[in-house]
Design a protein around this motif. Sequence first.
Motif, PDB file in Angstrom:
ATOM      1  N   TRP A   4     -34.594   1.725  10.614  1.00  0.00           N
ATOM      2  CA  TRP A   4     -33.307   1.241  10.083  1.00  0.00           C
ATOM      3  C   TRP A   4     -32.218   1.387  11.141  1.00  0.00           C
ATOM      4  O   TRP A   4     -31.353   0.530  11.278  1.00  0.00           O
ATOM      5  CB  TRP A   4     -32.905   2.013   8.829  1.00  0.00           C
ATOM      6  CG  TRP A   4     -33.838   1.845   7.670  1.00  0.00           C
ATOM      7  CD1 TRP A   4     -34.655   0.786   7.419  1.00  0.00           C
ATOM      8  CD2 TRP A   4     -34.039   2.769   6.606  1.00  0.00           C
ATOM      9  NE1 TRP A   4     -35.355   0.997   6.265  1.00  0.00           N
ATOM     10  CE2 TRP A   4     -34.999   2.200   5.733  1.00  0.00           C
ATOM     11  CE3 TRP A   4     -33.519   4.018   6.298  1.00  0.00           C
ATOM     12  CZ2 TRP A   4     -35.444   2.848   4.586  1.00  0.00           C
ATOM     13  CZ3 TRP A   4     -33.948   4.662   5.143  1.00  0.00           C
ATOM     14  CH2 TRP A   4     -34.905   4.079   4.297  1.00  0.00           C
ATOM     15  N   LEU A  22     -32.463  -1.305  13.817  1.00  0.00           N
ATOM     16  CA  LEU A  22     -31.969  -2.584  13.285  1.00  0.00           C
ATOM     17  C   LEU A  22     -30.447  -2.540  13.093  1.00  0.00           C
ATOM     18  O   LEU A  22     -29.745  -3.509  13.373  1.00  0.00           O
ATOM     19  CB  LEU A  22     -32.650  -2.906  11.950  1.00  0.00           C
ATOM     20  CG  LEU A  22     -34.088  -3.420  12.094  1.00  0.00           C
ATOM     21  CD1 LEU A  22     -34.788  -3.432  10.741  1.00  0.00           C
ATOM     22  CD2 LEU A  22     -34.119  -4.811  12.703  1.00  0.00           C
ATOM     23  N   VAL A  31     -23.127  -8.895   8.053  1.00  0.00           N
ATOM     24  CA  VAL A  31     -23.755  -8.517   6.786  1.00  0.00           C
ATOM     25  C   VAL A  31     -24.960  -7.596   7.033  1.00  0.00           C
ATOM     26  O   VAL A  31     -25.217  -6.670   6.256  1.00  0.00           O
ATOM     27  CB  VAL A  31     -24.166  -9.778   5.990  1.00  0.00           C
ATOM     28  CG1 VAL A  31     -25.000  -9.417   4.774  1.00  0.00           C
ATOM     29  CG2 VAL A  31     -22.926 -10.552   5.553  1.00  0.00           C
ATOM     30  N   ALA A  32     -25.675  -7.829   8.126  1.00  0.00           N
ATOM     31  CA  ALA A  32     -26.874  -7.014   8.390  1.00  0.00           C
ATOM     32  C   ALA A  32     -26.544  -5.544   8.638  1.00  0.00           C
ATOM     33  O   ALA A  32     -27.116  -4.660   7.981  1.00  0.00           O
ATOM     34  CB  ALA A  32     -27.659  -7.616   9.548  1.00  0.00           C
ATOM     35  N   LEU A  83     -23.977  -4.045   7.671  1.00  0.00           N
ATOM     36  CA  LEU A  83     -23.422  -3.564   6.395  1.00  0.00           C
ATOM     37  C   LEU A  83     -24.550  -3.167   5.435  1.00  0.00           C
ATOM     38  O   LEU A  83     -24.426  -2.209   4.671  1.00  0.00           O
ATOM     39  CB  LEU A  83     -22.560  -4.672   5.783  1.00  0.00           C
ATOM     40  CG  LEU A  83     -21.752  -4.342   4.544  1.00  0.00           C
ATOM     41  CD1 LEU A  83     -20.789  -3.196   4.788  1.00  0.00           C
ATOM     42  CD2 LEU A  83     -20.975  -5.563   4.081  1.00  0.00           C
ATOM     43  N   LEU A  84     -25.641  -3.881   5.496  1.00  0.00           N
ATOM     44  CA  LEU A  84     -26.809  -3.547   4.672  1.00  0.00           C
ATOM     45  C   LEU A  84     -27.439  -2.231   5.144  1.00  0.00           C
ATOM     46  O   LEU A  84     -27.683  -1.323   4.345  1.00  0.00           O
ATOM     47  CB  LEU A  84     -27.831  -4.690   4.753  1.00  0.00           C
ATOM     48  CG  LEU A  84     -29.182  -4.460   4.092  1.00  0.00           C
ATOM     49  CD1 LEU A  84     -29.040  -4.367   2.582  1.00  0.00           C
ATOM     50  CD2 LEU A  84     -30.147  -5.594   4.447  1.00  0.00           C
ATOM     51  N   PHE A  85     -27.664  -2.130   6.455  1.00  0.00           N
ATOM     52  CA  PHE A  85     -28.380  -0.945   6.956  1.00  0.00           C
ATOM     53  C   PHE A  85     -27.529   0.324   6.868  1.00  0.00           C
ATOM     54  O   PHE A  85     -28.073   1.412   6.680  1.00  0.00           O
ATOM     55  CB  PHE A  85     -28.879  -1.185   8.384  1.00  0.00           C
ATOM     56  CG  PHE A  85     -29.967  -2.228   8.433  1.00  0.00           C
ATOM     57  CD1 PHE A  85     -31.179  -2.008   7.782  1.00  0.00           C
ATOM     58  CD2 PHE A  85     -29.785  -3.434   9.077  1.00  0.00           C
ATOM     59  CE1 PHE A  85     -32.184  -2.977   7.789  1.00  0.00           C
ATOM     60  CE2 PHE A  85     -30.777  -4.407   9.098  1.00  0.00           C
ATOM     61  CZ  PHE A  85     -31.988  -4.178   8.451  1.00  0.00           C
ATOM     62  N   GLN A 111     -25.724   1.129   4.491  1.00  0.00           N
ATOM     63  CA  GLN A 111     -25.850   1.634   3.118  1.00  0.00           C
ATOM     64  C   GLN A 111     -27.171   2.362   2.903  1.00  0.00           C
ATOM     65  O   GLN A 111     -27.317   3.131   1.964  1.00  0.00           O
ATOM     66  CB  GLN A 111     -25.716   0.478   2.119  1.00  0.00           C
ATOM     67  CG  GLN A 111     -24.325  -0.128   2.105  1.00  0.00           C
ATOM     68  CD  GLN A 111     -24.225  -1.312   1.169  1.00  0.00           C
ATOM     69  OE1 GLN A 111     -24.192  -1.170  -0.040  1.00  0.00           O
ATOM     70  NE2 GLN A 111     -24.180  -2.508   1.736  1.00  0.00           N
ATOM     71  N   LEU A 112     -28.132   2.092   3.753  1.00  0.00           N
ATOM     72  CA  LEU A 112     -29.388   2.841   3.681  1.00  0.00           C
ATOM     73  C   LEU A 112     -29.263   4.182   4.389  1.00  0.00           C
ATOM     74  O   LEU A 112     -29.827   5.177   3.962  1.00  0.00           O
ATOM     75  CB  LEU A 112     -30.508   2.041   4.356  1.00  0.00           C
ATOM     76  CG  LEU A 112     -31.090   0.899   3.540  1.00  0.00           C
ATOM     77  CD1 LEU A 112     -31.937   0.003   4.427  1.00  0.00           C
ATOM     78  CD2 LEU A 112     -31.925   1.432   2.393  1.00  0.00           C
ATOM     79  N   GLN A 135     -25.422   6.319   2.782  1.00  0.00           N
ATOM     80  CA  GLN A 135     -24.982   5.769   1.510  1.00  0.00           C
ATOM     81  C   GLN A 135     -23.788   6.530   0.922  1.00  0.00           C
ATOM     82  O   GLN A 135     -22.753   5.939   0.623  1.00  0.00           O
ATOM     83  CB  GLN A 135     -26.136   5.736   0.520  1.00  0.00           C
ATOM     84  CG  GLN A 135     -25.856   4.864  -0.666  1.00  0.00           C
ATOM     85  CD  GLN A 135     -27.130   4.592  -1.467  1.00  0.00           C
ATOM     86  OE1 GLN A 135     -27.394   5.269  -2.449  1.00  0.00           O
ATOM     87  NE2 GLN A 135     -27.900   3.604  -1.058  1.00  0.00           N
TER      88      GLN A 135
END
Lengths: 325, 463
Positions: free
Chosen positions: A12, A15, A69-70, A72-74, A76-77, A80
């Motif tokens: 993660w 990425l 956006v990518a 921003l997604l990672f 949150q993993l 969080q």
Amino acid sequence: MMWPFASPHSGWLVLYLLTFAVHIVLVSYVLAGTTYALIQALRKKQDPIAERARDLLPFMLGLGITAGVAPLLFIQLLYQQPFYTANLLLGPRWGAVVPALIVGFYALYLAKATQTLRIRRLALGVGVVCFSFVAWSWTEIHLLMQDQPAWREMYAAGDRMYAQTGVLPRLLLWLGAMMTLFATLAAWWAAAPERRRLAVIALAGRAVSALAVVLLVMGDATVISAAHGWLYLMIAAVAIEVAGWVWIRLAPDGAGLTLVTAASTAALLAGVVVREAPRLATIEPPRAAALEASGFPVFALTAVLGIALIVWIVRSIRDRAVPPS
Amino acid sequence: MDSPVPYYPVNEFGPLMKGLVIGGVGIFHVFLAQFAIGGGMLLYYFERLGQRGVPDARTFVDSTFKVLVLVSFVVGALSGVAMWFTTIQVGARTIGLMIDEFHWLWATEWVWFGIEISAGYAFYRFGPTLDHKARRRLLAIYAIASWMSLFWINGILAWQLTPGRWLEGGGMWAGFFNPSFWPSLLFRTAVATTLAALVACIVINTMDLPRERKAALIRIASRFAVPMAVMPLLGMWFVAVIPADSRQWLMGGSMPMTMFVGVAAAASLLIGAYVVVGLVLKRLYINGATATLLLALAFGATAAGEFVREGARKPYTVRGVLYSTSITPAEVAALRIDGATKHDPYPLRDQARYPTPQLVHGAKVHRTLCDACHTLHGANAVVELTRTWTDDQLRLNISKLQRTKAFMPPFAGNAADVEAVVQLLRWEAAGTPARWPVSDDPATLAQIKTWLDEVGTSAAGEP
């Protein structure tokens, strides 16, 4: 240890850092490009760099937001609870980045379409304000995420601004880096005399970043040991890049641009690792649901397909475009 | 924070309950995003017709419609980010759980969106200079990619209401291809094509063409609204696969929900009937004003549909896993012992307002357990909902919350929490006087505990 990120977060994190770097390149073009176009509009200068920037800015912003956006997604993993907490503490003030981006996006379209200098200046000025606000907000939330002891007091006071002293120098560091990244990208479309001007912008950007580093060090900022190797790599890459810009200034048609691009890419990648290292202290143990989630093969296959399709789109435009009559 | 439950700072939005905030952003986003999807399909269709020699079809493709599609997919993308941020504001644990479970599918959706935006921009910028084949292919890629975005996001959203075999350990794919996946996907696709057709009718009316040539274009565009005619069937399919209790609320158990179902169904039916009878069978001309009116009706149907979809999930945000209070069923039992606020690290922002520690406690319990769906005095105001109840009725109804209303979650606190909330509601209803007695009668607390024990910690209708 050269690689400061231990498993099980490694995938993660990689990425996150890669997509963040891509995002930064694109938004750098947007913020620095809008500022440059505004300055030239205020000076009433006919400038090919500014005209090209105005033409490309809406497209670059669209790409920059999509690329954003990518990470921003990672994020949150990886972080969080700190990320959500910082979101909530800043509240609607943080949420204002979305309307700011919408306003900025249409301001760029207006700046591109209008033939009236006054409206162009106004539109570009609005764009600079909007994008600077977004950059400031991201700097703020990045630092607030890591400042857990401040959360309770900030919530109790109802503060919507995180006025920590590190915010401004850190923002200044990024603004300097954005100037250099804009110059690097813009130079690929530029003629020789324009490259000379871009070299000045790039070197000025590095000077601004250096000043920001001095301010951060005076404010007790440190680089954690796990990131030291990357810090040295970044310093070396920046040194080579600076030499490359001097070379471009002297011989704009030479191979300096290739050198500068390679060095600034290395500097950016090393820089995002150095930036990330202190935050690793707040990383959470991976949640079972996240670790066990399937779907990676679908993502990987789609990513390959997506890259192929985007390459095909670019080639189609290049090969099939009928010259305008 | 050494707590079994992650506590987040809570923001209030004045008189707006959080459902209205997320609903407002969500409806705006869904409307724009679905138009961008249908718009891509419609552009491709018109391009094909234009290349086959249908008059004015190519002119339409290069008209304002193309710009509207571009505007929609950019604002749609940004409002998608806004949805993420707003969901964090109103239910951080819910979005966190969705990200944990489906991050690779979300990443997949992002790739499709990247393809969509690349193809869309390429067509917008270079379309006029490209040959026929390249134009067609770019629009096909745009249309497919935008629909694939819907495909992936639809599965994740449908999972919230109907996790299906995922709850029994069936894995992520069982959760993704859940019982409401296909009806939702087809439903949304039909809405997308209908929105595109209606916007196309408005745009065609603005084109500088003789009326008969506009009418010909409108007849072509109106074919895209025909799927609206099957909406009642898709709606029935959707209602048939959702959980029985949710179905009962939609079918009369909860009047606001039933009314919204009625609004969505009636609006869809009216649009479908107008398109099939008026435009397709009778070949009537639709002017810009009528098309705009139908589009407004479609917006109303979308808004009502989204309200129904959100409301049908109650008392959960993820069925069987996370209540609307952002507390899991397992955590409710622990909080019945510890109390809802024991580990909450955040103080009240307006603590000085309350004359007793019990009222401060009550306000914190309200913030933790009620604030997700209620305000004190604004929308869905809990003070007004309970104003006429007696004290004991209030204690009983809060203790046995899931029996009071089946779409409420079980109360996730202990007897002292219940009494603190009761006192808070009474104090607010009395006009917040400067002095207020403390209520700590052991017999009252014992009675509340008995009620809490009787009702248990499961949702209504569950063992």
